[in-house]
Design an enzyme around this catalytic site. Structure first.
Site, short mmCIF file in Angstrom:
data_model
loop_
_atom_site.label_atom_id
_atom_site.label_comp_id
_atom_site.label_asym_id
_atom_site.label_seq_id
_atom_site.Cartn_x
_atom_site.Cartn_y
_atom_site.Cartn_z
N GLY A 1 77.69 37.01 44.66
CA GLY A 1 77.57 37.36 46.07
C GLY A 1 78.96 37.07 46.56
N THR A 2 79.61 38.01 47.23
CA THR A 2 81.04 37.87 47.28
C THR A 2 81.65 38.65 48.42
OG1 THR A 2 82.98 38.05 45.87
CG2 THR A 2 81.56 39.93 45.93
N THR A 3 82.94 38.42 48.64
CA THR A 3 83.71 39.29 49.52
C THR A 3 85.00 39.63 48.79
OG1 THR A 3 82.93 37.97 51.37
CG2 THR A 3 84.64 39.58 51.82
N ASP B 1 87.09 35.95 47.62
CA ASP B 1 86.71 34.55 47.79
C ASP B 1 86.54 33.96 46.40
OD1 ASP B 1 83.22 34.19 47.71
OD2 ASP B 1 84.27 36.03 47.21
N LYS C 1 87.89 35.94 40.75
CA LYS C 1 87.28 37.25 40.61
C LYS C 1 88.32 38.35 40.46
CE LYS C 1 83.68 35.47 43.55
NZ LYS C 1 82.88 35.58 44.76
#
Lengths: 217, 217
Positions: free
Chosen positions: B16-18, B33, B50
């Site tokens: 779950g990310t930005t 993030d 990431k």
């Protein structure tokens, strides 16, 4: 086969004001804003609905979620506020209006799916904004709601500053609505703005082609 | 492009990310993030990177199932290094994006991962490509993705300008990621940035206490 004929989709889908609503307080009043789209499934059944509903002379609420639920709550609270203000013999407080909305939202939270933001001006506390999501009651410097609000959390977090003037607040509201309307399929149409202060309550409409434009437009 | 899983049993660890990538005058910044979570309830890593290097001046960032993303990037790195030996030239950014796209499209039933590819090549300079969940590939001047990206659509739409300087672009990326991390509970940690220009590659890490603060902090 008559049983299988269902007619156009918008007759059977729930009518929602999937929407973007915002209210912000400044020193001396509040500004509320909303888009104007009402959808039933994939169809837009009303492209010019005013989702800013008066609860009293200087107290408005912004509707989101199920159109029927939101309108009904607003009508009931409008009536209750009339009675209340007759009983106390003066204009009601914004907090009272918000509490009446909260009472209905909380008591019937399983049956209802609407979120109302209540904002207005009263003599005691000046401009105030209350959020009533899911039956809570909280006063905030500004509040956003509706499906389009997710897309503009970053923008409002970055742009809000304390001590803005009325004109800056109006610009802030218009910019936020425009950005949300361009990203959220359930928000669109025109922008309705209501500005409330000690002296007046002013309703304004900004048509689609007069909204501000950003980079990719 | 992102799928956020509430049930940790079905998909294991997901980012779950930005994530985002933005071109500026002379280069491109790719950022993310650093949080990985299981089911949205447990942070399994606070400092995961990431940003994956596919080649000297081509990076990609991952959203979705970590396992799928790692498998795909491993295969893509191999393909690209082989390709660049055959061509006797560094690969084009478009080539890297196409490799990812082929893998995502051909295996769309089994995979749950999307990518942003950003880099610099001699033919077209700085570029950003998006490969979405089903295998669509498009080029954009900037793009955001991941669960946290919904909250910053308004902000990035409002604040992006073409041909920014490197400093402006870096601040834009840091602000956008910070705002998203502030609203999305499955994004967080530190901000990782990679700045890619003709000259090479630079990593920037901004720890939590050095992130910009907005009005409510």
């Amino acid at each position: 086969n008559m049983l299988e004929e269902s007619g156009p989709e918008w007759l059977s889908e729930e009518v929602k004001t999937g929407t973007t609503i915002i209210a912000i307080e400044y020193n001396g009043g509040v500004v509320l804003g909303s888009d104007s789209r009402v959808s039933a499934g994939a169809s837009v059944v009303n492209r010019v609905m005013n989702k800013l509903s008066p609860l009293h002379d200087k107290i408005y609420c912004a509707l989101s979620g199920s159109a029927a639920d939101a309108q009904t709550i607003a009508e009931i609270v409008n009536y209750q506020l009339d009675v209340h203000s007759a009983e106390i013999g003066e204009d009601p407080q914004v907090r009272s209006a918000a509490t009446l909305v909260k009472n209905i939202s909380y008591k019937y939270k399983e049956e209802l799916s609407a979120h109302l933001i209540v904002a207005g001006w009263d003599r005691r506390e000046g401009g105030q904004v209350f959020a009533t999501l899911n039956g809570l009651l909280t006063r905030q410097p500004f509040a956003v709601g509706g499906s389009g609000s997710s897309y503009v959390y970053g923008f409002v977090d970055a742009e809000y500053r304390k001590g803005m003037t009325k004109e800056e607040c109006q610009k802030f509201v218009v910019n936020t609505l425009t950005l949300a309307m361009s990203r959220d399929g359930s928000s669109g149409g025109v922008a309705y703005i209501v500005s409330i202060d000690e002296h007046s309550t002013e309703e304004k409409v900004i048509l689609g082609n007069k909204l501000p434009t950003f980079y990719d437009q | 492009m992102e799928k956020h899983y509430a049930d940790s049993q079905t998909k294991g660890v997901s980012t779950g990310t930005t994530i985002l990538a933005v071109t500026f005058d002379g280069g491109v910044i790719i950022g993310s993030d650093s949080r990985a979570s299981i089911g949205g309830e447990y942070v399994s890593s606070k400092t995961i990177n990431k940003l994956i290097q596919l080649h000297d001046q081509i990076f990609c960032c991952i959203a979705g199932s970590l396992a799928d993303a790692q498998a795909i990037t491993k295969a893509a790195k191999f393909h690209l290094s082989f390709h660049s030996v055959q061509m006797e030239n560094p690969p084009l950014v478009m080539a890297a994006a196409s490799v990812l796209k082929e893998l995502c499209y051909k295996n769309k039933e089994e995979l749950q991962a999307g990518f942003i590819t950003a880099g610099w090549d001699r033919k077209k300079g700085p570029q950003v490509y998006v490969v979405s969940l089903g295998g669509m590939l498009i080029s954009q001047p900037f793009t955001i993705a991941g669960s946290g990206s919904t909250f910053i659509y308004g902000y990035t739409d409002a604040k992006y300008k073409p041909n920014m300087t490197r400093e402006e672009c870096q601040q834009f990326a840091i602000n956008a990621l910070t705002l998203a991390m502030g609203r999305d509970n499955v994004s967080g940690g530190v901000v990782h940035l990679v700045v890619i220009t003709e000259k090479g590659v630079e990593h920037v890490v901004v720890p939590g206490d050095k992130l910009p603060k907005f009005h409510d902090e």
